[in-house]
Design an enzyme around this catalytic site. Structure first.
Site, mmCIF file in Angstrom:
data_model
loop_
_atom_site.group_PDB
_atom_site.id
_atom_site.type_symbol
_atom_site.label_atom_id
_atom_site.label_comp_id
_atom_site.label_asym_id
_atom_site.label_seq_id
_atom_site.Cartn_x
_atom_site.Cartn_y
_atom_site.Cartn_z
ATOM 1 N N LEU A 231 -3.228 -2.505 -0.824
ATOM 2 C CA LEU A 231 -3.972 -1.633 -1.726
ATOM 3 C C LEU A 231 -4.225 -0.288 -1.061
ATOM 4 O O LEU A 231 -4.778 -0.229 0.037
ATOM 5 C CB LEU A 231 -5.320 -2.284 -2.087
ATOM 6 N N GLN A 237 -3.745 7.718 -3.629
ATOM 7 C CA GLN A 237 -2.437 7.301 -4.133
ATOM 8 C C GLN A 237 -1.540 8.501 -4.411
ATOM 9 O O GLN A 237 -1.999 9.621 -4.561
ATOM 10 C CB GLN A 237 -2.621 6.456 -5.400
ATOM 11 N N GLN A 239 0.455 9.921 -2.386
ATOM 12 C CA GLN A 239 0.443 10.870 -1.272
ATOM 13 C C GLN A 239 1.263 10.385 -0.084
ATOM 14 O O GLN A 239 1.227 10.979 0.986
ATOM 15 C CB GLN A 239 -1.003 11.130 -0.830
ATOM 16 N N GLY A 240 1.987 9.286 -0.248
ATOM 17 C CA GLY A 240 2.823 8.768 0.828
ATOM 18 C C GLY A 240 2.149 7.760 1.729
ATOM 19 O O GLY A 240 2.774 7.268 2.690
ATOM 20 N N GLY A 242 1.148 4.667 0.955
ATOM 21 C CA GLY A 242 1.695 3.327 0.766
ATOM 22 C C GLY A 242 2.913 3.097 1.636
ATOM 23 O O GLY A 242 3.068 2.034 2.252
ATOM 24 N N GLU A 265 4.458 -11.844 -1.482
ATOM 25 C CA GLU A 265 3.920 -12.747 -2.491
ATOM 26 C C GLU A 265 3.634 -12.008 -3.792
ATOM 27 O O GLU A 265 2.831 -11.070 -3.806
ATOM 28 C CB GLU A 265 2.624 -13.387 -1.985
#
Length: 408
Positions: A231, A237, A239-240, A242, A265
């Site tokens: 998360l 979010q 903005q790179g 993740g 999963e």
């Protein structure tokens, strides 16, 4: 009857969409408490308020769920313009929305705003627990911001208590988070992502993201990490972060000789695209995935190199091959596209081949009418339609990954 319809109409005015009226906020200073631009909304509320994600009994409802940005000290409050009282509509009562939320979060909550504001300065003493795995800068609005990623196990001093607050975000942003994970199980690993910033010459931190991984056993003496939840909070979010978060996890797994391969999963569509992009970008450097070899079809060397170099499991390696083969296929050439389509559909057809085998077995034990009922919907046309649907869905995903690769 008219009176009942009138009451129903009136009561419908007291129904609020939970996703719209809940405001979550990460608070760094007192001014943030009163700055609505700092707030963000949940993505899911059905796990607290049912499949319709409705809250009953209020007009103009606003639920404030604020956290101090580092220690995650929570504050919960509600305001509304009108609330149903017990004596208004034959005993009909408003949802006890604050109790529903506090019971689900299972952590001590501050319910007084002044007390919450008094707790904000305590964040100045916060330092992330665990092992620092990676730090990186990001340019934003002509300024450079800095981020750090940490790895924890539950026995790291202070982390178990912090995790109780950290995991409360899962209810709002991870679909089907039916319960908290068992943090007494030492096979869980935890990853945290923070922004590091300076206040009066001193480092301070704000939570950016959170991830969990479970170490499954792999015969005979290895482990197979399964990424369970990842998360990145809404203010960070697109903005790179993740990609940086997932790549850091990957690098940590790959450095561990006990790790056989990496699995995921029940990933969301967005996570699937992120994982595909990262795995494709990595595998493009491998000899087995060079442009001239891709049109020759998937082979054992591709699986072997992806596993040995990047600990990508066999199923994901095949998916990477299909994306990279599409990348080098001439879309204006009907023969090349036909060859590609048949190659992908041959893999997609594997479940139907199993059905064919099952059919031959069932023929020996079922009556004709029972056999017909058992195999309903598995005819040639149905199978072809299903394969085409699956293929088109894959192409949508694959093209999105290729667009991102083209911009890298």
């Amino acid at each position: 009857m008219a009176a009942i319809q009138l009451m129903k109409s009136v009561l419908e005015d007291y129904v609020c969409k939970a996703n719209d009226c809940i405001q979550i906020k990460l608070v760094r200073s007192e001014s943030d408490v009163f700055d609505d631009s700092k707030g963000f909304q949940p993505e899911f509320t059905h796990q607290l308020f049912g499949q319709n994600e409705n809250i009953f009994g209020y007009k103009g409802l606003k639920i404030q769920l604020f956290y101090t940005a580092a220690k995650l000290t929570p504050y919960l409050n509600k305001v509304c313009t009108s609330e149903i009282k017990k004596n208004m509509f034959d005993g009909v009562q408003a949802d006890d929305v604050l109790k529903v939320i506090s019971d689900k979060l299972e952590i001590p909550i501050v319910d007084n705003l002044d007390k919450f504001i008094a707790r904000i300065p305590e964040d100045a003493d916060f330092t992330p627990t665990g092992t620092l795995l990676h730090s990186y800068p990001k340019e934003s609005d002509d300024t450079t911001k800095y981020y750090e990623i940490y790895k924890n196990t539950i026995d790291v001093p202070g982390f178990q208590e912090y995790h109780k607050r950290l995991q409360t975000f899962l209810w709002w942003y991870i679909d089907a988070a039916a319960s908290y994970i068992d943090d007494d199980d030492d096979r869980w690993m935890y990853f945290t992502l923070f922004e590091r910033y300076m206040v009066d010459g001193k480092k301070q931190y704000a939570l950016v993201g959170y991830g969990t991984v479970y170490n499954y056993y792999a015969y005979p003496n290895r482990i197979r990490p399964r990424i369970s939840q990842v998360l990145v909070l809404p203010p960070y979010q697109r903005q790179g972060h993740g990609l940086a978060f997932l790549e850091t996890m990957y690098n940590d797994f790959r450095a561990d000789s006990d790790v056989l391969d990496i699995t995921v999963e029940d990933p969301s569509d967005e996570f699937v695209r992120l994982r595909d992009y990262l795995d494709c970008r990595n595998c493009m450097s491998l000899p087995a995935y060079v442009k001239d070899k891709l049109p020759q079809g998937y082979n054992d060397d591709m699986a072997k190199e992806a596993l040995e170099k990047f600990k990508i499991n066999k199923k994901q390696a095949r998916r990477v091959y299909e994306i990279l083969r599409l990348r080098v296929t001439d879309h204006s050439n009907p023969e090349e596209m036909k060859a590609y389509r048949l190659d992908v559909k041959q893999r997609l057809n594997i479940p139907f081949q199993k059905q064919k085998s099952d059919y031959e077995k069932l023929k020996k034990v079922l009556k004709p009418e029972e056999l017909t009922a058992a195999m309903e919907g598995t005819g040639t046309q149905e199978r072809q339609d299903t394969l085409e649907t699956w293929y088109q869905e894959l192409m949508t995903f694959y093209r999105q990954v290729l667009e991102r690769l083209a911009m890298a």
